[in-house]
Design a protein around this motif. Structure first.
Motif, PDB file in Angstrom:
ATOM      1  N   SER B 270      93.789  56.528  29.422  1.00  0.00           N
ATOM      2  CA  SER B 270      92.349  56.389  29.246  1.00  0.00           C
ATOM      3  C   SER B 270      91.635  57.316  30.219  1.00  0.00           C
ATOM      4  N   TYR B 271      90.399  57.678  29.883  1.00  0.00           N
ATOM      5  CA  TYR B 271      89.667  58.670  30.682  1.00  0.00           C
ATOM      6  C   TYR B 271      89.411  58.149  32.090  1.00  0.00           C
ATOM      7  N   LYS B 272      88.988  56.856  32.187  1.00  0.00           N
ATOM      8  CA  LYS B 272      88.604  56.304  33.489  1.00  0.00           C
ATOM      9  C   LYS B 272      89.762  56.336  34.472  1.00  0.00           C
ATOM     10  N   THR B 273      90.925  55.808  34.067  1.00  0.00           N
ATOM     11  CA  THR B 273      92.049  55.756  35.001  1.00  0.00           C
ATOM     12  C   THR B 273      92.504  57.155  35.386  1.00  0.00           C
ATOM     13  N   SER B 274      92.475  58.097  34.413  1.00  0.00           N
ATOM     14  CA  SER B 274      92.928  59.443  34.787  1.00  0.00           C
ATOM     15  C   SER B 274      91.971  60.064  35.781  1.00  0.00           C
ATOM     16  N   LEU B 275      90.661  59.760  35.628  1.00  0.00           N
ATOM     17  CA  LEU B 275      89.692  60.283  36.587  1.00  0.00           C
ATOM     18  C   LEU B 275      89.977  59.723  37.976  1.00  0.00           C
ATOM     19  N   ILE B 276      90.265  58.404  38.043  1.00  0.00           N
ATOM     20  CA  ILE B 276      90.546  57.789  39.349  1.00  0.00           C
ATOM     21  C   ILE B 276      91.782  58.416  39.972  1.00  0.00           C
ATOM     22  N   ILE B 277      92.831  58.617  39.161  1.00  0.00           N
ATOM     23  CA  ILE B 277      94.069  59.200  39.704  1.00  0.00           C
ATOM     24  C   ILE B 277      93.805  60.601  40.235  1.00  0.00           C
ATOM     25  N   THR B 278      93.050  61.411  39.472  1.00  0.00           N
ATOM     26  CA  THR B 278      92.762  62.766  39.929  1.00  0.00           C
ATOM     27  C   THR B 278      91.975  62.741  41.235  1.00  0.00           C
ATOM     28  N   LEU B 279      90.985  61.825  41.326  1.00  0.00           N
ATOM     29  CA  LEU B 279      90.179  61.748  42.537  1.00  0.00           C
ATOM     30  C   LEU B 279      91.038  61.364  43.739  1.00  0.00           C
ATOM     31  N   LEU B 322      93.898  63.829  32.504  1.00  0.00           N
ATOM     32  CA  LEU B 322      92.514  63.966  32.048  1.00  0.00           C
ATOM     33  C   LEU B 322      92.461  64.762  30.743  1.00  0.00           C
ATOM     34  N   LEU B 323      93.235  65.875  30.724  1.00  0.00           N
ATOM     35  CA  LEU B 323      93.216  66.712  29.526  1.00  0.00           C
ATOM     36  C   LEU B 323      93.790  65.960  28.331  1.00  0.00           C
ATOM     37  N   ILE B 324      94.854  65.164  28.594  1.00  0.00           N
ATOM     38  CA  ILE B 324      95.433  64.396  27.478  1.00  0.00           C
ATOM     39  C   ILE B 324      94.418  63.385  26.955  1.00  0.00           C
ATOM     40  N   SER B 325      93.704  62.720  27.906  1.00  0.00           N
ATOM     41  CA  SER B 325      92.785  61.671  27.468  1.00  0.00           C
ATOM     42  C   SER B 325      91.632  62.260  26.668  1.00  0.00           C
ATOM     43  N   LYS B 326      91.248  63.519  26.991  1.00  0.00           N
ATOM     44  CA  LYS B 326      90.225  64.166  26.175  1.00  0.00           C
ATOM     45  C   LYS B 326      90.801  64.670  24.848  1.00  0.00           C
ATOM     46  N   GLY B 327      92.117  64.894  24.871  1.00  0.00           N
ATOM     47  CA  GLY B 327      92.774  65.283  23.625  1.00  0.00           C
ATOM     48  C   GLY B 327      92.487  66.691  23.174  1.00  0.00           C
ATOM     49  N   GLN B 328      92.019  67.566  24.082  1.00  0.00           N
ATOM     50  CA  GLN B 328      91.660  68.905  23.608  1.00  0.00           C
ATOM     51  C   GLN B 328      92.840  69.862  23.656  1.00  0.00           C
ATOM     52  N   ASP B 329      93.286  70.126  24.888  1.00  0.00           N
ATOM     53  CA  ASP B 329      94.181  71.258  25.065  1.00  0.00           C
ATOM     54  C   ASP B 329      95.517  70.770  25.603  1.00  0.00           C
TER      55      ASP B 329
END
Lengths: 112, 509, 153
Positions: B270-279, B322-329
């Motif tokens: 999910s976007y939220k958890t990936s953002l937290i992990i990156t931060l 993050l990229l996976i959760s956005k599903g773009q690239d």
């Protein structure tokens, strides 16, 4: 539900002990309380109303049993807890021998 | 296909035979430990040479009954193979190094028994496919490491060990609570089973709570930034080969590996958890390096750099998530994760080597403060050479492995338009370089001080294992060459990128 | 460590053996009723600890006891692992599946003492290990405090 809330309260009591108390032994007791609250939670997860102990005997093959898996897990967690507590107490005894005190404010060789 | 449990059986057997026999026969402990580690390293290399494969081992023959996995599953896929190689290879180097190093302590057999138990615990975490099993093996590894940190029983070692144990105990309780809630919500603890349940029905908000508990628990074991305070004390107080194991392997095997496995293969991305992990990753990267600047104790400086380098790994992997959760690239996501995993592997080698060289300096001089040492380069040539190689690797000088993994992470961050993160990654790399220049200058390159005129090079086993690891620092950069990459790193990235495929593979067989 | 009064010693002589037997019972019945290796092992360790507390011992004797009990502890785990990998070892001679923790003995009739394959064996080894480990822990703490007192004198 009230039991689960009490369980969380017990966890917080343990956490309070670990964070606030200055005596090494009291910190260890706090850790032990946290562990017991988690064990209690696991047991509660496996509890079924009016369930019997999960031992299959003749004539009772289809009775309502409590879930045996959390009980096995709690037994393992208790064994691990014994090992951790024993090691912590051993280290605390050694620290007492070196420093002559249990107060963590006075035990500060390490900084930064 | 019967070899997987050997990863746990053999070190565990060594750990119990050593106290029985080792008290009488002095050469048994070191010999047995290193033989076991050598065997396991060769076994892992053979697994890797065999190519991409997926193995599930059902302990006791208890398989899947009516669609429910009943027994304990041991799973080896490409990612676990990579971490197994790290554990056993660095373990072998540290074990060989210990033969000479540990002579100054009493109780050699206790040291090697605990060492074997730690290896058994880490191997067990990596191969098990079951949450509670992970907890049990994690505790075996952690308890052995608590005891090893306090092995010298001096004041600061005892204090560091106590601190480490209290924080480690809190994190273990978080993990156990998370496991309990998982069992409450899903009535199963098999990672593959939980994963398939999570993907088939909407689990609700309880998942976020479980994720938070696991991130706190395993993040504390991996020493990510809000939870890092124990690491510098524990890692700098332990005997040097153990510091190398703790910093090089333990925080990866029982911290990072489990976070990777759970957040890619178990929880839905999910976007939220990936953002937290990156931060968290970016914070550890930056704060770790700034804390390291002011250190004059060699091992403390290295320990703070461990936090910062783990930050690189988490940043790369978090950017991929993050990229996976956005599903773009997705190919860019795979590139970022490749960088993260390659850096994980490289960090194990160069940080292990740095701690071993610090141990070599301490072994001969008895000091860890850089200002008091100085000029050892004229007397201890082999130690200096290997320390220089490792310093260049961690600072990111081109032919060494650290350069390539950092480069991949920074390029991936730039391509994904995370300019702020890539700026910080470059900045942190520059500060790392400066702090290792300081280490080299003060320890090895100044004028030789009067006290150290009579100093000699370290014993054979210490220098040989250091030189071997210095070679590895150079050789592992070859892993990134296309052709070799497809055998070793790409399968591990693929295992993570395929998300739910893991559970299908485990449950399908 | 000094011993206690004659009353305690006499009562301990009677009770300790019973406690030990009860621990054995819990251990051996582990596959049929609640209990098993860990519970039984703690009870057995309790009987030993009671004896040491009541009768006392000098530091040398305690150290000897500690060496012996830590030996038994390691032996317990060793036997446990051997039994667990018994199917793998025996598969070179007999026709067993090469599986770790495979229950390779015959299951027998449920409810009998000799049944459930190798589970009673594992229970006995765990009991041995736990009893020795807890006793070793106790002795380690006692030895530490004894050394301190001797230094004071």
């Amino acid at each position: 539900m009230i039991v689960f809330i009490l369980c969380v309260l017990l966890f917080l009591v343990g956490l309070y002990g670990v964070l606030i108390k200055r005596n090494l032994i009291k910190i260890i007791i706090g850790l032990a309380i946290m562990e017991y609250s988690v064990n209690l939670f696991l047991i509660l997860v496996g509890y079924r109303d009016k369930g019997t102990s999960p031992i299959v005997t003749k004539g009772l093959e289809n009775a309502l049993f409590v879930d045996p898996l959390p009980q096995a897990m709690v037994l393992t967690a208790i064994v691990i807890g014994v090992a951790t507590t024993a090691l912590l107490l051993g280290i605390a005894v050694m620290i007492y021998k070196k420093y002559g005190t249990f107060n963590i404010r006075k035990i500060n060789e390490l900084k930064g | 296909m019967n070899y997987i449990p050997l990863y746990v059986i053999l070190p565990l057997l060594a750990g119990v035979i050593i106290p029985i026999v080792g008290r009488k026969v002095k050469f048994i402990p070191a010999l047995l430990t290193n033989l076991v580690l050598l065997f396991l390293t060769i076994l892992t290399v053979l697994f890797i040479l065999k190519g991409d494969f997926f193995m599930v081992y059902k302990v006791g023959g208890w398989g899947i009954i009516k669609g429910i996995p009943v027994g304990i599953f041991l799973v080896v896929d490409a990612l676990s193979r990579l971490v197994l190689l790290i554990v056993n290879l660095i373990g072998l180097c540290a074990g060989l190094y210990s033969i000479s190093y540990i002579k100054k302590f009493t109780g050699e057999e206790k040291y090697f028994a605990l060492f074997s138990l730690m290896i058994a615990g880490m191997n067990g975490v990596v191969i098990s496919g079951d949450l509670f099993n992970i907890f049990v093996f994690l505790e075996i590894a952690a308890i052995a490491s608590y005891a090893l940190v306090a092995f010298g029983i001096r004041k600061e070692e005892l204090e560091a060990s106590f601190k480490y144990q209290v924080l480690g105990g809190i994190s273990s309780m978080m993990i156990l609570l998370g496991i309990g809630i998982t069992y409450w919500a899903f009535s199963t603890l098999n990672i593959a089973d939980v994963s398939s349940l999570l993907r088939s029905r909407n689990p609700g908000r309880i998942v976020f709570f479980i994720q938070a508990l696991f991130l706190m628990g395993f993040g504390l074991k991996a020493a990510l930034v809000p939870f890092h305070s124990w690491l510098p004390d524990a890692h700098s107080s332990a005997p040097s080969p153990i510091s190398a194991m703790l910093s090089g392997v333990l925080i990866k095997a029982i911290g990072m590996y489990v976070i990777l496995r759970l957040f890619f293969n178990m929880f839905p991305v999910s976007y939220k958890t990936s953002l937290i992990i990156t931060l968290i990753g970016a914070l550890s990267m930056i704060i770790g390096v700034f804390l390291a600047i002011g250190q004059w104790d060699i091992k403390r400086l290295l320990a703070y750099h461990s936090i910062s380098q783990m930050g690189y790994v988490v940043t790369g992997i978090g950017a991929g998530l993050l990229l996976i959760s956005k599903g773009q690239d997705l190919s860019l996501a795979a590139f970022a994760i490749l960088g993260g995993i390659f850096h994980l592997y490289n960090h194990a080698i160069f940080k292990g080597l740095l701690f071993l060289t610090a141990g070599s300096v301490e072994h001969r001089t008895g000091l860890r403060d850089m200002r008091q040492i100085g000029g050892l380069g004229q007397k201890m040539h082999l130690t200096t050479t290997s320390s220089l190689a490792a310093s260049m690797a961690i600072a990111g000088i081109p032919p060494f492995n650290g350069f390539f993994s950092k480069l991949i992470i920074i390029i991936a961050l730039l391509k994904a338009h995370y300019y702020m993160l890539s700026f910080f990654a470059v900045l942190v790399s520059v500060i790392t370089l400066s702090s290792f220049l300081k280490l080299q200058r003060y320890t090895f390159f100044e004028k030789l001080k009067q006290d150290w005129q009579q100093i000699k090079e370290s014993p054979f086993w210490m220098t040989s294992s250091m030189l071997f690891m210095a070679m590895l620092c150079l050789v592992t950069s070859a892993l990134i060459i296309p052709g070799i990459r497809e055998r070793f790193l790409s399968p591990a990235v693929k295992a993570l990128m395929e998300l739910g495929r893991y559970s299908l593979n485990v449950l399908g067989q | 460590m000094k011993g206690m009064t004659i009353i305690v010693k006499k009562v301990t002589q009677i009770i300790a053996g019973v406690i030990f037997l009860y621990g054995l019972y819990i251990t051996i019945q582990g596959h049929l009723s609640p209990g098993g290796g860990f519970a039984g092992g703690t009870i057995i360790a309790g009987s030993f600890i009671l004896l040491v507390l009541a009768f006392g011992n000098d530091v040398l004797g305690l150290v000897k006891k500690e060496i012996r009990s830590s030996f038994i502890e390691a032996l317990g785990i060793f036997l446990f692992i051997l039994t667990a990998s018994g199917a793998i070892i025996l598969s070179f001679y007999l026709n067993y599946d090469k599986i770790f923790f495979k229950n390779f003995l015959t299951k027998g009739v449920p409810g009998e003492i000799v049944s459930a394959g190798f589970i009673p064996l594992l229970n006995i080894f765990i009991g041995m290990e736990v009893a020795a480990a807890l006793f070793t822990l106790f002795l380690a703490f006692v030895i530490k405090s004894e050394e301190k007192e001797e230094k004071k004198k």
